[in-house]
Design a protein around this motif. Structure first.
Motif, PDB file in Angstrom:
ATOM      1  N   ARG A   1     116.607  -2.031 -13.692  1.00 23.72           N
ATOM      2  CA  ARG A   1     117.736  -1.647 -14.597  1.00 23.72           C
ATOM      3  C   ARG A   1     119.242  -1.719 -13.579  1.00 23.72           C
ATOM      4  O   ARG A   1     120.354  -2.003 -14.230  1.00 23.72           O
ATOM      5  CB  ARG A   1     117.439  -0.108 -14.972  1.00 23.72           C
ATOM      6  N   VAL A   2     118.984  -1.441 -12.729  1.00 27.34           N
ATOM      7  CA  VAL A   2     120.204  -1.592 -11.599  1.00 27.34           C
ATOM      8  C   VAL A   2     120.864  -3.012 -11.384  1.00 27.34           C
ATOM      9  O   VAL A   2     121.809  -3.390 -11.726  1.00 27.34           O
ATOM     10  CB  VAL A   2     119.779  -0.969 -10.007  1.00 27.34           C
TER      11      VAL A   2
ATOM     12  N   LYS B   1     120.216  -5.257 -14.084  1.00 28.29           N
ATOM     13  CA  LYS B   1     120.743  -5.561 -15.108  1.00 28.29           C
ATOM     14  C   LYS B   1     122.265  -5.055 -15.259  1.00 28.29           C
ATOM     15  O   LYS B   1     123.098  -5.788 -15.597  1.00 28.29           O
ATOM     16  CB  LYS B   1     119.904  -5.061 -16.241  1.00 28.29           C
ATOM     17  N   ALA B   2     122.479  -3.957 -14.659  1.00 27.38           N
ATOM     18  CA  ALA B   2     123.787  -3.051 -14.694  1.00 27.38           C
ATOM     19  C   ALA B   2     124.560  -3.955 -13.970  1.00 27.38           C
ATOM     20  O   ALA B   2     125.885  -4.273 -14.408  1.00 27.38           O
ATOM     21  CB  ALA B   2     123.681  -1.590 -14.307  1.00 27.38           C
ATOM     22  N   PHE B   3     124.416  -4.299 -12.694  1.00 29.03           N
ATOM     23  CA  PHE B   3     125.213  -5.184 -12.023  1.00 29.03           C
ATOM     24  C   PHE B   3     125.500  -6.602 -12.547  1.00 29.03           C
ATOM     25  O   PHE B   3     126.636  -6.890 -12.512  1.00 29.03           O
ATOM     26  CB  PHE B   3     124.680  -5.624 -10.615  1.00 29.03           C
TER      27      PHE B   3
ATOM     28  N   GLY C   1     125.726  -6.883 -15.767  1.00 31.52           N
ATOM     29  CA  GLY C   1     126.747  -6.632 -16.949  1.00 31.52           C
ATOM     30  C   GLY C   1     128.088  -6.221 -16.395  1.00 31.52           C
ATOM     31  O   GLY C   1     128.937  -6.015 -17.401  1.00 31.52           O
ATOM     32  N   LEU C   2     128.411  -6.033 -15.184  1.00 32.39           N
ATOM     33  CA  LEU C   2     129.728  -5.797 -14.682  1.00 32.39           C
ATOM     34  C   LEU C   2     130.732  -6.998 -15.010  1.00 32.39           C
ATOM     35  O   LEU C   2     130.260  -7.873 -14.605  1.00 32.39           O
ATOM     36  CB  LEU C   2     129.586  -5.321 -13.478  1.00 32.39           C
TER      37      LEU C   2
ATOM     38  N   THR D   1     122.750  -7.959  -6.022  1.00 32.03           N
ATOM     39  CA  THR D   1     121.825  -8.178  -7.271  1.00 32.03           C
ATOM     40  C   THR D   1     120.604  -9.003  -7.080  1.00 32.03           C
ATOM     41  O   THR D   1     119.432  -8.624  -7.569  1.00 32.03           O
ATOM     42  CB  THR D   1     122.769  -8.823  -8.375  1.00 32.03           C
TER      43      THR D   1
END
Length: 108
Positions: A24-25, A27-29, A31-32, A67
């Protein structure tokens, strides 16, 4: 993992969830949004805008590296949990077969 006498115990749920959390981390990176080239005019000062562009470029490079590393850690955690689980099942099966006299005939 915690030591229990001669045995080592791994909490597979914790290891598996760590892998999921790291995924999840990652994926968040991913998406930035990119910072570079977007805010130069907003600073009102070319020197400040240039420093921000330097930061944004460095952040982008390091974020990509981070990432990749987070993705590798997520994969390792998930693989470790699966491997421990497979070993546990294999050991349990071996113990069951060793305790069951009929299973010895199956192995021949």
């Amino acid at each position: 993992m915690s030591g229990e006498g001669d045995r080592t115990r791994a909490d597979l749920d914790v290891i598996r969830e760590m892998g999921n959390g790291l995924a999840r981390v990652k994926k968040a990176f991913e998406g930035l949004e990119k910072l570079g080239g977007k805010y130069g005019e907003d600073f009102g000062d070319r020197d400040v805008a240039d420093k921000f562009e330097d930061f944004a470029g460095s952040w982008e490079i390091n974020r990509e590296k981070l990432t990749e590393e987070v993705a590798a850690l997520a994969k390792m955690a998930k693989t470790a949990a699966k491997t421990y689980e497979d070993i546990d099942h294999a050991l349990a099966e071996a113990i069951r077969n060793a305790q069951d006299p009929k299973s010895k005939k199956k192995g021949k």
